[in-house]
Every structure is written in structure tokens, then in C-alpha cells.
Design an enzyme around this catalytic site. Sequence first.
Site, mmCIF file in Angstrom:
data_model
loop_
_atom_site.group_PDB
_atom_site.id
_atom_site.type_symbol
_atom_site.label_atom_id
_atom_site.label_comp_id
_atom_site.label_asym_id
_atom_site.label_seq_id
_atom_site.Cartn_x
_atom_site.Cartn_y
_atom_site.Cartn_z
ATOM 1 N N GLU A 274 -0.177 -4.431 9.952
ATOM 2 C CA GLU A 274 -1.441 -4.258 10.674
ATOM 3 C C GLU A 274 -1.299 -4.813 12.095
ATOM 4 O O GLU A 274 -1.870 -5.843 12.438
ATOM 5 C CB GLU A 274 -2.552 -4.978 9.888
ATOM 6 C CG GLU A 274 -3.958 -4.687 10.351
ATOM 7 C CD GLU A 274 -4.450 -3.291 10.002
ATOM 8 O OE1 GLU A 274 -3.625 -2.381 9.843
ATOM 9 O OE2 GLU A 274 -5.673 -3.118 9.919
ATOM 10 N N ASN B 7 -15.600 -1.610 4.050
ATOM 11 C CA ASN B 7 -15.281 -3.013 4.334
ATOM 12 C C ASN B 7 -16.392 -3.738 5.081
ATOM 13 O O ASN B 7 -16.524 -4.952 4.976
ATOM 14 C CB ASN B 7 -13.960 -3.122 5.105
ATOM 15 C CG ASN B 7 -12.773 -2.915 4.173
ATOM 16 O OD1 ASN B 7 -12.938 -2.908 2.945
ATOM 17 N ND2 ASN B 7 -11.590 -2.740 4.729
ATOM 18 N N SER C 208 -6.778 -0.895 7.915
ATOM 19 C CA SER C 208 -8.102 -1.235 7.406
ATOM 20 C C SER C 208 -8.956 -1.894 8.473
ATOM 21 O O SER C 208 -10.173 -1.968 8.314
ATOM 22 C CB SER C 208 -8.011 -2.105 6.160
ATOM 23 O OG SER C 208 -7.035 -3.071 6.284
ATOM 24 N N LYS D 173 2.355 -0.135 15.014
ATOM 25 C CA LYS D 173 1.786 1.178 14.678
ATOM 26 C C LYS D 173 2.107 2.183 15.795
ATOM 27 O O LYS D 173 2.472 3.330 15.518
ATOM 28 C CB LYS D 173 0.272 1.087 14.476
ATOM 29 C CG LYS D 173 -0.143 0.103 13.373
ATOM 30 C CD LYS D 173 -0.868 0.765 12.239
ATOM 31 C CE LYS D 173 -1.448 -0.247 11.270
ATOM 32 N NZ LYS D 173 -1.281 0.011 9.877
ATOM 33 N N ASP E 81 10.971 3.061 5.290
ATOM 34 C CA ASP E 81 10.718 1.665 5.719
ATOM 35 C C ASP E 81 11.791 1.289 6.740
ATOM 36 O O ASP E 81 12.634 2.130 7.112
ATOM 37 C CB ASP E 81 10.685 0.697 4.524
ATOM 38 C CG ASP E 81 9.758 -0.494 4.816
ATOM 39 O OD1 ASP E 81 10.073 -1.260 5.758
ATOM 40 O OD2 ASP E 81 8.726 -0.642 4.127
ATOM 41 N N VAL F 12 2.202 0.699 7.700
ATOM 42 C CA VAL F 12 3.070 -0.394 8.175
ATOM 43 C C VAL F 12 2.206 -1.604 8.506
ATOM 44 O O VAL F 12 0.995 -1.583 8.295
ATOM 45 C CB VAL F 12 3.923 0.041 9.393
ATOM 46 C CG1 VAL F 12 4.855 1.181 9.007
ATOM 47 C CG2 VAL F 12 3.051 0.452 10.569
ATOM 48 N N MET G 53 0.822 -1.212 0.000
ATOM 49 C CA MET G 53 0.000 0.000 0.000
ATOM 50 C C MET G 53 0.862 1.271 0.000
ATOM 51 O O MET G 53 0.601 2.207 -0.749
ATOM 52 C CB MET G 53 -0.926 0.025 1.227
ATOM 53 C CG MET G 53 -1.954 -1.072 1.245
ATOM 54 S SD MET G 53 -3.065 -1.040 -0.175
ATOM 55 C CE MET G 53 -4.107 0.351 0.207
ATOM 56 N N HIS H 162 -7.891 5.964 4.606
ATOM 57 C CA HIS H 162 -7.958 4.565 4.185
ATOM 58 C C HIS H 162 -8.052 4.432 2.662
ATOM 59 O O HIS H 162 -9.071 4.770 2.061
ATOM 60 C CB HIS H 162 -9.176 3.907 4.863
ATOM 61 C CG HIS H 162 -9.335 2.466 4.570
ATOM 62 N ND1 HIS H 162 -10.552 1.848 4.397
ATOM 63 C CD2 HIS H 162 -8.411 1.486 4.404
ATOM 64 C CE1 HIS H 162 -10.368 0.568 4.144
ATOM 65 N NE2 HIS H 162 -9.084 0.331 4.131
HETATM 66 P P1 NAD Z 1 2.850 -4.826 3.574
HETATM 67 O O1 NAD Z 1 3.237 -5.935 4.472
HETATM 68 O O2 NAD Z 1 2.909 -5.029 2.113
HETATM 69 O O3 NAD Z 1 3.714 -3.539 3.918
HETATM 70 C C1 NAD Z 1 4.033 -3.108 5.201
HETATM 71 C C2 NAD Z 1 5.363 -2.418 5.122
HETATM 72 O O4 NAD Z 1 5.621 -1.773 6.379
HETATM 73 C C3 NAD Z 1 6.545 -3.373 4.884
HETATM 74 O O5 NAD Z 1 7.324 -2.911 3.813
HETATM 75 C C4 NAD Z 1 7.334 -3.312 6.195
HETATM 76 O O6 NAD Z 1 8.718 -3.485 6.013
HETATM 77 C C5 NAD Z 1 6.999 -1.920 6.681
HETATM 78 N N1 NAD Z 1 7.181 -1.737 8.112
HETATM 79 C C6 NAD Z 1 6.850 -2.556 9.114
HETATM 80 N N2 NAD Z 1 7.211 -2.022 10.301
HETATM 81 C C7 NAD Z 1 7.776 -0.829 10.042
HETATM 82 C C8 NAD Z 1 8.341 0.191 10.841
HETATM 83 N N3 NAD Z 1 8.372 0.095 12.144
HETATM 84 N N4 NAD Z 1 8.826 1.289 10.223
HETATM 85 C C9 NAD Z 1 8.781 1.404 8.879
HETATM 86 N N5 NAD Z 1 8.268 0.462 8.079
HETATM 87 C C10 NAD Z 1 7.755 -0.634 8.647
HETATM 88 O O7 NAD Z 1 1.364 -4.418 4.030
HETATM 89 P P2 NAD Z 1 0.241 -3.632 3.217
HETATM 90 O O8 NAD Z 1 -0.655 -4.605 2.568
HETATM 91 O O9 NAD Z 1 0.863 -2.562 2.429
HETATM 92 O O10 NAD Z 1 -0.604 -2.984 4.415
HETATM 93 C C11 NAD Z 1 -0.137 -1.877 5.128
HETATM 94 C C12 NAD Z 1 -1.289 -1.228 5.861
HETATM 95 O O11 NAD Z 1 -2.304 -0.861 4.928
HETATM 96 C C13 NAD Z 1 -1.982 -2.098 6.880
HETATM 97 O O12 NAD Z 1 -2.359 -1.313 7.976
HETATM 98 C C14 NAD Z 1 -3.208 -2.599 6.144
HETATM 99 O O13 NAD Z 1 -4.284 -2.917 7.008
HETATM 100 C C15 NAD Z 1 -3.546 -1.403 5.323
HETATM 101 N N6 NAD Z 1 -4.359 -1.672 4.131
HETATM 102 C C16 NAD Z 1 -4.057 -2.733 3.327
HETATM 103 C C17 NAD Z 1 -4.826 -2.953 2.191
HETATM 104 C C18 NAD Z 1 -4.497 -4.091 1.254
HETATM 105 O O14 NAD Z 1 -5.299 -4.378 0.360
HETATM 106 N N7 NAD Z 1 -3.356 -4.739 1.404
HETATM 107 C C19 NAD Z 1 -5.881 -2.081 1.870
HETATM 108 C C20 NAD Z 1 -6.138 -0.983 2.704
HETATM 109 C C21 NAD Z 1 -5.365 -0.800 3.823
#
Ligand code: NAD
Length: 734
Positions: A416, A514, A443, A421, A357, A414, A338, A464
Site C-alpha cells: 500500500e 471501510n 483499500s 503502485k 511478485d 502490491v 490478498m 476492492h
Molecule cells: P502483502 O504485504 O501481504 O502483499 C503484498 C505483496 O506485493 C508482497 O508479496 C510483495 O512482495 C509484493 N510486491 C511488492 N512490490 C511489488 C512489485 N513492485 N512487484 C510485484 N510484487 C510486489 O499485502 P496485502 O495485505 O496482500 O495487501 C495488498 C494490497 O491489498 C494493498 O493495497 C492493500 O491495501 C490491499 N488490501 C488489503 C486488505 C487486507 O485485509 N490485507 C484488504 C483489502 C485490500
Amino acid sequence: MNLTDFRFETDADGIATLTWDMPGRSMNVITPEVMAELNEVIDHVASSEAIKGCVVTSGKEAFSGGADLTMLQGLRDLYVGLAREKGEAAAMRTFFDESRKLSLLYRKLETCGKPFAAAIHGVCLGGAFELALACQYRVVSDDASTRVGLPEIKVGLFPGAGGTQRVSRLMQTGDALQMMFKGEQIKALPARNSGLVHAAVPRDQLVQNAREWLKANPQAKAPWDDPKFKLPSNKVYSPAGMQIWPPANAIYRRETNDNYPAARAILSAVYEGLQLPIDLGLKVESRYFAKILRTKEAASMIRSLFVSMQELNKGARRPADVPASRLKKVGVVGAGFMGAGIAYVTAQAGLDVILIDRDIEAAEKGKAYSHKLVSDQIMKGRAKTADRDALLGRIIASADYADLKGCDLVIEAVFEDPTVKAEVIAKVEAVVGPRAIFGSNTSTLPITGLAGHAQRPKNFIGVHFFSPVEKMLLVEIIMAKKTGKKALAMALDFVRAIKKTPIVVNDTRGFYANRCVGNYIREGHLMLMEGVPPAMIEAAGKQAGMPVGPLSLNDEVAVDLAYKVLKATKAQLGENAVDPAQEKLLAEMVEKHGRLGRKNGKGFYDYPEAGPKRLWPGLAELTKSRLDPELIDMQELKERLLVTQALEAARTYEEGVVTDPREADVGSIIGFGFAPYSGGTLSYIDNMGAAVFVKLCEKLARTHGERFKPNRQLKRMAKTGESYYGNAEKKTAA
Ligand code: NAD
């Protein structure tokens, strides 16, 4: 002539140029005033001996987007008012005459005795392209921004100013139908190659080219006004015609599931019109147009997809007393799936991005996603290498939170996980200024809970996004208990800058979108467990008007994610908050069979390397029984799939999660593809009436369980005859 919306001049050769340039508007649109002035111009050109022909062009960056849809909305209101006062028949007569005025005006232009040539640069769509089609010659600029087309179908309408008749006399019938069913916008060269326009030339030669043509063709007539005219696909009742119409019907069904009266009207108007001379064909088209304009589908789609969407985009929910934000630099923490997308759309909007990251490799990988997206655009000829360089130049990948200093807004995406967070919130707050706004893309985690970790909860808000970020138009803005109006204003200014559409909702588990779409997926799961064949479940979803079936959708968002959300709901709200049949299905899918969805190539579908996806045969083993397909009521399956979502929307409205029906509707269509012909979740209820909807829910509750029980507010509305939009109007008036 006393013109306001046009300029008119005539050169020494007797060629007039009519330049459409409406004052105070960035885009020309067709209004009653434009129609009146055009009428005057046609009379003038036809009656002036010195004038040999007339070029129609635009003084703006684009030709025109077409008719003012609010004018069409007004026409519909006129009908409703007249029907009340003078009866249906009188109302229909006036309505028919009014709704065909534009068509008659264009025909008058086409047959006035002097030729017209349209010189088009930029977009020329809908009613504006119908104007061009009535001109004897059309030349477009070969610029990348030039597009012609008839996109009326996208708001439930159909081309009613000659479009169906002229396009089907210019192109092969199949191509003409396809173009209008899809509402495609066609670029310069394909438009020329398909015969829709006569020439494509550099922009600086456009008007001159049209003038030269008029000078050389002073007697020009439309091809269909020549007695020797032959239809491009031959007559409807001919061996060639018979090759077209049976498959055309099948394609119509496949593309629309018969949900869009406007698409059916296109098919009928072309079929009937091609058997008639042009004037009668135009009259047939007008009859269909008058009918379509009065449908609830057109009214709901115009309202949600045009009027409401524009209002939301322009900041209907923005606190007016907060000055516009001067957004320059945005931080994105978490460069995963995302975060990488959010960084891309932000940089695309011309803003500087700091993409953070855990380590620089992960941050760079997130930035590389932007490289890939622009490279794909370059391959398709939609961007240049310089655009890629500029865009990548705006994204700084880093693992150092100190780089976030000076950001006006930071969005976290980051893992979930509340602990991760919380740590990120603290690290960000330590470096950004006291006025910076913090947005979370979570989400599933309630925003108020996350805001509890912030030192400045007033500055904390949910932002979101939906995946894939670069394609999905909706952004849900979530207000936590203490979110302040400056945070809201900043979030909305950001969404506007990245050209997406916001809805503002209050905090709850799953927010708005959602919750509704989660019910859609759950209903698919429960049908499967009842023994409904999976292919029927998927077909029911699509026939109801959803873009994909519930099982496909679950594969896309990940089956293990659905299981995780279910487990979290159970842990926090107790046993009764989840359905045991769904829990059993998800546990077996994920834990026993490792079927996680498209991401591991194994979900409700198999995803073979070669060939299309196929429903997983193993699903048969997971369900207790198999129902006889002959005995399954398809209509009821469709109702269940839509009602479960609309009912959830109604609950969110009663709970005050969504506070404006426009947001519920727009959010449902652009967020999760809720049957667009309905106008959205709450329009779906309003259109059938709360009383009918409540009856339907009660019937489904008796056969399928408590989850269909209507909520209190709906039951009250059923008794009093209220509607969501009626109530919202009363609220605004008060
Ligand atoms: P992902 O696992 O692809 O990405 C998360 C990223 O965060 C990773 O690159 C990780 O290295 C990084 N990270 C973790 N801890 C960290 C820290 N302390 N500092 C900096 N970076 C850090 O996950 P995603 O699918 O991109 O989801 C991320 C967020 O978006 C979640 O909260 C999720 O609920 C939300 N979201 C996801 C979707 C979806 O369809 N995947 C849709 C809407 C919202």
C-alpha cells in the site's frame, strides 16, 4: 390433467411418477401455478383406483430451491393493500388464509389416502423440503451435491409449510431447533442418520428405490397420523421435555440476541405445536408464519439478501451497451496475502492466472496458498486430487512482467505505497495490450490519484476485495474520475465469473465499506477511552447484531493499520479530521505496547497458544476512568454502534459515493456483517423513518459529540417524510 410444470406417468404396477421440471427455468421453484398443478395431481392420484402411490422427483439437476420469495413479497404487499382498503382484521383473515395455502396443500397430499415418496437429487430446500417431509417416504441420492434443509431463517422467514412441525416430530427436539436456527443444509448421509430421510442410494437407483417402497407400502401413513405415535424427545411437559426447553431458550438468546423474530417464532411454534395433534400444530405454525411474513425484518432481509443481491449479481449496474467480455487470462501482481487469495478465486472460476511478485520465490509462495486451500477441501472430501491439479495448472507464478502479455485484466495487490503502485502500473501498461483493464485492490489510496499514473486512465478501476478473499462475498468496484464504461463492464463480468457480489461506488477516501466499518471500530475505541468496560463494548456489538465486537474486529484487521489510516487522514485532512482520544489509544497500543492485533498475538485481546482469546487486562491502564457498569445504558451503546455506521452510509449516499440503496444495504451485510436483521445500513434508517433516526442522531450528538450530527439530506428527508427506497423508486420511474 393439463400440466406445464410437471410430467406425470403411471407404470404397469400402478406407481405414478411426477417429474417436476419447469420450462424455461434452471431450477424448480414453488409458484402459485406449481401449487395449482400439484393440487390437481393429488386429486387425480387419490381418485384413480389404478394408482397405488406416487413418486415425486425432479427433471433438473437439483430438486428445488423452495418457494419463490418474490411470491412471498407479493403476499405481504397484498396485506398492506387490503389493510388500507378493508381494515386490519379483514386483511389479516385473507392474509392468514393465503399464507397457509401451501401448508394445507402438503397436508392434503399427506392424508389423501395414497402414499407419496420423494426421490431427491441435488438441493432440496425450504418449501421443497417441506413437500418432501409431507411424503411418507424420502430417499436421497448419495451424491456430493445433494443437500436438504430449511434455510428460511437466513432471509428472516421461518418454515411455514409444515417444516417446524414435521422436523420436530422426526428428530430430537434439540437437533430440530438447531437445524432450523442455523438454516443448515444437510448432506445425504447425515440426513439419513438423523432420520430426516429414510435412505441414501446411488443416483441411478433413486426413482426405482422410491417405486419399490411404494409397492411394498401401499397403506403407508405419516408416523404422526398413527394414534400410537410418540414424540422423539417425549412430551414437552415430561421430565425429558424439561431437560430441553430451559437450555433451548438460552441457546436461542445466545445465537440470536433476540434480534430475529423468525427464530423466536420457530421456538414458539415447536414448543406449542408439540403439545397438539399435527393438524392443530400446523395451524399454530401458520399463525406464526403469517405474523413473521409481515415483519419488517423478513421484508428487509428478503429484499436485501435475496432480491437485491440477485439483481446485483445479474449485473444491475453493468452498462448494457457494452458486449460481454471474453475473459480468459487475468494477471495478479503482488502474491501476498490478498493477491494469493485473488489468484485462487480466479483460477477456481476456470480462468488462467499469471501471478507476479518481485521474485519467483514470493510468486510461488502465493501460488502455494491455492495448493493449501484445495488440499483442505480434499481433506474434507469436498474436492479431488484431480481438481487440485487442474486448478494449480491454471496458475503460472512468475517474476517476469512480460508474462502478463495477453491478459484481459490485471489486478494489482502490491504494498500500500503510491510509489510502488505507480511503478507497477507503468510496468504492466508496458506489456499488456491497449484494451486491457487495470484494477487496483488498494483499500486506502484514492483510485483517481492512482489512475493519474496510468497512460490509459479510462481503463483504470478499483477492484476492492475483502479478506479472506476466498470467503468474503463482496467486491467493491470503484470508479475513478476518468474510468470508462468498458472498464466497469469488464470488472463486473470478472466479479460475476468468480461468483462474488459487486457494488459500484464512486471514489472517496475509504470508499464505502471501510468508511462505515471504520466508524464502528472508532466508536469501540472511544467507548473504551470513556471508561466503558471492554467486555461490555464487545457484548454491545454482538447484541446489536454485528458478527464480532469492535475490538475483536480491530484485532483482525490489525491495530497498526487503523493507526496508519488515522495518521494518513490527519496528514491529508488536518487535525480536526481525527479524534484525539482515538489517536491517543492507538498510539499507546501500537507504539508503547507493540499490540498490533491477532497477527502478533497481542491486540485488544491476548491470544494464548492453548485456549480461547482473552481481553488484555492492560486495557484498564489505558483509560482515564472506569465507569460503573450498573450505570451504563446498554441500549445506548448498541445504538451508538449501529447509528455511527448507518449515518456514515447516509453521508456516502449524499456525497454520491454510493448511488443505489440496494448497494449500500447488500454491501453492508456481506461486506462487514452490518446487523443482517435490519436489511442493511440504509434499510435500518428507512425502517425507523428518517425523522426518528435524525432525532436519535441529535440526541447522541448532544451527549457524545459532533460525529453524530445528521447530514443535510437526512434532515430534509426527516421533514418531508422521504425514504431512501421511496426516492430510488421515484428516480427509476422518472
Ligand atoms: P502483502 O504485504 O501481504 O502483499 C503484498 C505483496 O506485493 C508482497 O508479496 C510483495 O512482495 C509484493 N510486491 C511488492 N512490490 C511489488 C512489485 N513492485 N512487484 C510485484 N510484487 C510486489 O499485502 P496485502 O495485505 O496482500 O495487501 C495488498 C494490497 O491489498 C494493498 O493495497 C492493500 O491495501 C490491499 N488490501 C488489503 C486488505 C487486507 O485485509 N490485507 C484488504 C483489502 C485490500
